[in-house]
Design an enzyme around this catalytic site. Structure first.
Site, PDB file in Angstrom:
ATOM      1  N   ARG A  15       0.839  -1.196   0.000  1.00 24.47           N
ATOM      2  CA  ARG A  15       0.000   0.000   0.000  1.00 24.47           C
ATOM      3  C   ARG A  15       0.875   1.247   0.000  1.00 24.47           C
ATOM      4  NH1 ARG A  15      -3.386  -1.314   5.277  1.00 24.47           N
ATOM      5  NH2 ARG A  15      -1.415  -2.372   5.724  1.00 24.47           N
ATOM      6  N   LYS A  74       1.879   1.955   7.392  1.00 29.58           N
ATOM      7  CA  LYS A  74       2.192   1.110   8.548  1.00 29.58           C
ATOM      8  C   LYS A  74       3.095   1.818   9.531  1.00 29.58           C
ATOM      9  CE  LYS A  74       0.966  -2.376   9.469  1.00 29.58           C
ATOM     10  NZ  LYS A  74      -0.313  -2.608  10.226  1.00 29.58           N
ATOM     11  N   TYR A  93      -0.680   4.563  10.877  1.00 26.42           N
ATOM     12  CA  TYR A  93      -1.026   3.568  11.901  1.00 26.42           C
ATOM     13  C   TYR A  93       0.212   3.386  12.770  1.00 26.42           C
ATOM     14  CZ  TYR A  93      -5.150   2.296   9.176  1.00 26.42           C
ATOM     15  OH  TYR A  93      -6.348   2.329   8.512  1.00 26.42           O
ATOM     16  N   HIS A  95      -0.092   1.645  16.337  1.00 27.41           N
ATOM     17  CA  HIS A  95      -0.292   0.442  17.160  1.00 27.41           C
ATOM     18  C   HIS A  95       0.781   0.320  18.239  1.00 27.41           C
ATOM     19  CE1 HIS A  95      -3.453  -0.805  14.466  1.00 27.41           C
ATOM     20  NE2 HIS A  95      -2.644  -0.688  13.443  1.00 27.41           N
ATOM     21  N   GLU A 117      -5.333   4.887  14.153  1.00 24.62           N
ATOM     22  CA  GLU A 117      -6.281   3.967  14.806  1.00 24.62           C
ATOM     23  C   GLU A 117      -6.914   4.527  16.070  1.00 24.62           C
ATOM     24  OE1 GLU A 117      -3.014   3.451  14.599  1.00 24.62           O
ATOM     25  OE2 GLU A 117      -2.228   2.905  16.569  1.00 24.62           O
ATOM     26  N   ILE A 267      -4.442  -9.091  15.759  1.00 23.70           N
ATOM     27  CA  ILE A 267      -3.018  -9.339  16.037  1.00 23.70           C
ATOM     28  C   ILE A 267      -2.211  -8.038  16.049  1.00 23.70           C
ATOM     29  CG2 ILE A 267      -2.398  -9.822  13.614  1.00 23.70           C
ATOM     30  CD1 ILE A 267      -1.037 -11.696  16.687  1.00 23.70           C
ATOM     31  N   ASP A 268      -2.679  -7.013  15.311  1.00 21.26           N
ATOM     32  CA  ASP A 268      -1.923  -5.752  15.312  1.00 21.26           C
ATOM     33  C   ASP A 268      -2.012  -5.054  16.662  1.00 21.26           C
ATOM     34  OD1 ASP A 268      -4.579  -5.132  15.023  1.00 21.26           O
ATOM     35  OD2 ASP A 268      -4.310  -3.652  13.442  1.00 21.26           O
ATOM     36  N   ASN A 298      -0.758  -7.155   8.762  1.00 19.55           N
ATOM     37  CA  ASN A 298      -1.111  -6.141   7.754  1.00 19.55           C
ATOM     38  C   ASN A 298      -1.897  -6.797   6.620  1.00 19.55           C
ATOM     39  OD1 ASN A 298       1.152  -7.534   6.835  1.00 19.55           O
ATOM     40  ND2 ASN A 298       2.040  -5.787   5.784  1.00 19.55           N
TER      41      ASN A 298
HETATM   42  N1  LIG Z   1      -4.578  -7.560  11.007  1.00 22.37           N
HETATM   43  C1  LIG Z   1      -4.862  -6.537  10.203  1.00 22.37           C
HETATM   44  O1  LIG Z   1      -4.329  -6.414   9.109  1.00 22.37           O
HETATM   45  C2  LIG Z   1      -5.893  -5.528  10.621  1.00 22.37           C
HETATM   46  C3  LIG Z   1      -6.450  -4.639   9.684  1.00 22.37           C
HETATM   47  C4  LIG Z   1      -7.435  -3.739  10.124  1.00 22.37           C
HETATM   48  C5  LIG Z   1      -7.835  -3.747  11.465  1.00 22.37           C
HETATM   49  N2  LIG Z   1      -7.228  -4.606  12.329  1.00 22.37           N
HETATM   50  C6  LIG Z   1      -7.612  -4.702  13.746  1.00 22.37           C
HETATM   51  O2  LIG Z   1      -8.895  -5.306  13.860  1.00 22.37           O
HETATM   52  C7  LIG Z   1      -9.373  -5.027  15.188  1.00 22.37           C
HETATM   53  C8  LIG Z   1     -10.853  -4.647  15.122  1.00 22.37           C
HETATM   54  O3  LIG Z   1     -10.982  -3.375  14.481  1.00 22.37           O
HETATM   55  P1  LIG Z   1     -12.413  -2.695  14.279  1.00 22.37           P
HETATM   56  O4  LIG Z   1     -12.202  -1.484  13.445  1.00 22.37           O
HETATM   57  O5  LIG Z   1     -13.408  -3.710  13.851  1.00 22.37           O
HETATM   58  O6  LIG Z   1     -12.742  -2.222  15.758  1.00 22.37           O
HETATM   59  P2  LIG Z   1     -14.144  -1.671  16.291  1.00 22.37           P
HETATM   60  O7  LIG Z   1     -13.830  -0.751  17.413  1.00 22.37           O
HETATM   61  O8  LIG Z   1     -14.992  -1.193  15.166  1.00 22.37           O
HETATM   62  O9  LIG Z   1     -14.837  -2.992  16.884  1.00 22.37           O
HETATM   63  C9  LIG Z   1     -14.310  -3.699  17.961  1.00 22.37           C
HETATM   64  C10 LIG Z   1     -15.454  -4.402  18.677  1.00 22.37           C
HETATM   65  O10 LIG Z   1     -14.883  -5.248  19.675  1.00 22.37           O
HETATM   66  C11 LIG Z   1     -15.807  -5.272  20.749  1.00 22.37           C
HETATM   67  N3  LIG Z   1     -15.147  -5.816  21.932  1.00 22.37           N
HETATM   68  C12 LIG Z   1     -14.276  -5.207  22.770  1.00 22.37           C
HETATM   69  N4  LIG Z   1     -13.910  -6.056  23.746  1.00 22.37           N
HETATM   70  C13 LIG Z   1     -14.572  -7.221  23.524  1.00 22.37           C
HETATM   71  C14 LIG Z   1     -14.635  -8.475  24.197  1.00 22.37           C
HETATM   72  N5  LIG Z   1     -13.936  -8.703  25.325  1.00 22.37           N
HETATM   73  N6  LIG Z   1     -15.429  -9.453  23.676  1.00 22.37           N
HETATM   74  C15 LIG Z   1     -16.155  -9.231  22.554  1.00 22.37           C
HETATM   75  N7  LIG Z   1     -16.154  -8.054  21.875  1.00 22.37           N
HETATM   76  C16 LIG Z   1     -15.372  -7.068  22.371  1.00 22.37           C
HETATM   77  C17 LIG Z   1     -16.242  -3.833  20.866  1.00 22.37           C
HETATM   78  O11 LIG Z   1     -17.452  -3.708  21.614  1.00 22.37           O
HETATM   79  C18 LIG Z   1     -16.417  -3.435  19.392  1.00 22.37           C
HETATM   80  O12 LIG Z   1     -17.738  -3.622  18.937  1.00 22.37           O
HETATM   81  C19 LIG Z   1      -8.445  -3.904  15.712  1.00 22.37           C
HETATM   82  O13 LIG Z   1      -7.479  -4.446  16.584  1.00 22.37           O
HETATM   83  C20 LIG Z   1      -7.772  -3.397  14.474  1.00 22.37           C
HETATM   84  O14 LIG Z   1      -6.527  -2.761  14.747  1.00 22.37           O
HETATM   85  C21 LIG Z   1      -6.275  -5.476  11.929  1.00 22.37           C
END
Ligand SMILES: NC(=O)c1ccc[n+]([C@@H]2O[C@H](COP(=O)([O-])OP(=O)(O)OC[C@H]3O[C@@H](n4cnc5c(N)ncnc54)[C@H](O)[C@@H]3O)[C@@H](O)[C@H]2O)c1
Length: 367
Positions: A15, A74, A93, A95, A117, A267-268, A298
């Site tokens: 990206r 990133k 981002y 993190h 974030e 995981i991030d 990512n």
């Molecule tokens: N790996 C990747 O490439 C990648 C890419 C984008 C986002 N992410 C990650 O994905 C994750 C989710 O992002 P999002 O935008 O959907 O967040 P978000 O804030 O929109 O949603 C998170 C949800 O988790 C719920 N939650 C919190 N604690 C909880 C628990 N103990 N049990 C059940 N639900 C619970 C919250 O109520 C909320 O509805 C973040 O950590 C984000 O950084 C990772």
């Protein structure tokens, strides 16, 4: 303002933080934009497109980082730490809760670190959502792929077949990533349960999602029951700025079906399964207790064209306001942007980040 757009150097990161159309918008507003040579290639944008948009092509990372506002995708990694300096604004981002070394370098160099974030607006995370939407949709593509017997999976198709029950998908967290995973899984015909601790959110999801998606309050007992016959479990929880809570223990894995797949999108932020550890697109999975783990930090880098466009659409209004007003002005004037301030003047200025890192918290002076 002088804006630098570096080429991303994290493994398999394709990206770029701004499309040529976005650069054109900034240049036409009077800003000077330096784009590193080849920065857009992975997303299908060549240097000439950036030149035509009014950017200068920077021949080396040093030239690009020598600007007032650095816009990235990133979190910076080791070779980039040398470019941090006082007076520089880094918008990307970060993190930091799971990156103590990066946090230390930002604090020591007194770099102003504004993390996508943790920018909050109207109870939403507008700069996290676009990538979460990509990761959520992608989690079902990847999960379905690794259920393939040849990939170490149990050999179960997520969709139903005549006379055969569909796969069971359990999604932890009903935010942007979770809801997109649920829609994608339901689209395949899977049986889906989405779990969250926010009752109001569960009510919204119940109205929003198709009938084969069930909602369930998330607690340990419900999770244990759901895991017994789950084929695919998606981790998509978030507590803004903090390390992800560990919801699924090793002992719980031992009760799951061998060959089931876990995709830890969180995981991030450190991961929400005890057995998760970050992986890369080169080597995305590992097996623990007979369960396939996909933990790429990512994920959207796999679909850079779509992801770059989605990211620029969300970040560009903020980039422009920071460039127009300076970061102090923008943090005060732009709703929610101040929540993004993670490091400033040698301090950690986001409470959850400071707690997660065990570092002193300094009140954000721009709230
Ligand atoms: N790996 C990747 O490439 C990648 C890419 C984008 C986002 N992410 C990650 O994905 C994750 C989710 O992002 P999002 O935008 O959907 O967040 P978000 O804030 O929109 O949603 C998170 C949800 O988790 C719920 N939650 C919190 N604690 C909880 C628990 N103990 N049990 C059940 N639900 C619970 C919250 O109520 C909320 O509805 C973040 O950590 C984000 O950084 C990772």
């Amino acid at each position: 303002m002088n804006i630098g757009i570096p080429k991303e150097i994290k493994t398999n990161e394709n990206r770029v933080s701004c499309t040529p159309a976005g650069v054109r918008h900034l240049v036409s507003s009077g800003h000077h934009v330096v784009v590193e040579r080849g920065a857009g290639e992975g997303s299908g944008f060549d240097d000439n497109q950036y030149r035509r948009s009014g950017a200068v092509i920077g021949e080396s990372p040093g030239v690009v980082w020598n600007n007032d506002l650095i816009v990235k995708v990133k979190e910076p990694i080791l070779p980039e730490f040398q470019f941090f300096r006082e007076g520089q604004i880094l918008f990307t981002y970060l993190h930091l809760a799971s990156a103590p070394e990066l946090a230390r370098h930002l604090v020591n160099s007194k770099t102003t670190g504004i993390a996508y974030e943790t920018v909050e607006h109207g109870g939403q995370l507008p700069l996290l959502s676009p990538m979460s939407e990509v990761a959520g949709k992608m989690s079902i593509i990847m999960g379905g792929f690794y259920l393939d017997k040849h990939q170490g999976g149990e050999g179960k198709l997520l969709g139903s077949l005549p006379g055969v029950l569909p796969g069971k998908v359990v999604i932890l967290g009903g935010g942007s990533a979770g809801v997109n995973a649920a829609k994608a899984a339901a689209g395949l015909g899977a049986q889906v349960t989405i779990m969250d601790i926010n009752q109001e959110r569960l009510r919204e999801l119940d109205n929003l999602l198709p009938p084969q998606v069930n909602t369930l309050y998330s607690n340990e007992q419900h999770l244990e029951e759901m895991l017994l016959d789950a084929d695919l479990v998606i981790g998509a929880v978030l507590v803004t700025g903090a390390k992800a809570p560990k919801l699924l223990s090793r002992a719980m894995l031992q009760k799951m079906k061998p060959g089931a797949v876990l995709v830890d999108i969180s995981i991030d932020q450190g991961g929400c399964f005890e057995t998760s550890r970050p992986t890369t697109h080169e080597n995305p999975v590992f097996i623990e207790e007979g369960i396939v783990h996909y933990c790429v930090a990512n994920m959207p880098a796999a679909y850079p064209r779509s992801s770059t466009e989605a990211l620029t659409g969300a970040t560009l209004p903020y980039i422009k306001r920071i460039a127009d007003l300076g970061f102090e002005g923008a943090l005060v004037m732009v709703p929610g942007l101040s929540g993004g301030l993670n490091t400033w003047s040698g301090h950690v200025t986001h409470k959850e980040v400071a707690i997660s890192l065990g570092l002193p918290f300094h009140e954000n002076p721009f709230i």
